[in-house]
Design a protein around this motif. Structure first.
Motif: not given
Length: 213
Positions: A44-46, A51-53, A111-114, A141-144
């Motif tokens: 789920l990280d960048t 994360s894209n799913r 959008t992952l953060t959102l 957190i993972a989105s960053f």
């Protein structure tokens, strides 16, 4: 390693873990599902595959934020013409404009953060579920984080285990904790540099020790 391979390994170790907890078909089935899902969580990280799913599309995120922003501005205008001016109107007008402006600059990565924020909001709606709130915070957190960093470490595993512990207390699902930990850990093992298909490894002890294994 591909996401499908991680899922297959996670389902397998999850089923084994579930069998150890309670050798019945229901527990094994639930544990298999939990193990498979948990095996994808580290990505789920960048730029991770998972994360894209799960992220909402950029266009939908823009539309949603614009809709909320315009809705706030319409509500403020209605209040102004029906009840007159109030100091709070300036604050809410600023929030509405902020939603609209941010929507023009939002990126697919954010959008992952959102998505994580929306999951946290879901946790509040669902009788203030701490477990769901923690899942949302993990996603935020993972989105960053760069790919194969803290989510691919014992620190990430410990945080995820804490989330599972909280969820098991809330939902009382047999095998949830052990199957989830097994699935998550299987991802870290499968991404190790010791395996011939991996050019990169994982930093098990980050941030204390950044050696790749």
């Amino acid at each position: 390693m591909k996401g499908s391979s991680h899922t297959a390994i996670g389902v397998t170790v999850g089923a084994i873990a579930g069998f150890q907890v309670q050798p019945d078909l229901y527990t094994i089935a639930i544990s298999s599902f939990v193990g498979g899902v948990s095996a994808l969580v580290p990505d789920l990280d960048t730029n991770g595959l998972a994360s894209n799913r799960i992220t909402i599309s950029k266009k939908f995120a823009q539309w949603l934020m614009q809709f909320v922003g315009i809705g706030i501005l319409i509500a403020i205008a209605y209040q102004y013409f029906t009840k007159g001016f109030a100091p709070s109107i300036i604050l809410y007008a600023g929030i509405g404009l902020l939603f609209f402006i941010v929507s023009r600059f939002i990126t697919q990565r954010r959008t992952l953060t959102l998505t994580g924020v929306m999951v946290m909001w879901l946790g509040i709606v669902m009788h203030q579920s701490i477990g769901i709130l923690l899942i949302g915070s993990y996603i935020v957190i993972a989105s960053f984080l760069p790919h194969r960093s803290y989510t691919h470490s014992l620190l990430g595993l410990a945080f995820y285990a804490f989330i599972l512990h909280q969820l098991q207390q809330e939902w009382a699902i047999e095998g949830l904790l052990i199957a989830g930990i097994a699935g998550y850990a299987s991802h870290l093992v499968a991404d190790m540099k010791l395996l011939p298909m991996n050019r990169r490894g994982v930093k098990w002890f980050a941030p204390l020790w950044n050696k790749e294994w």
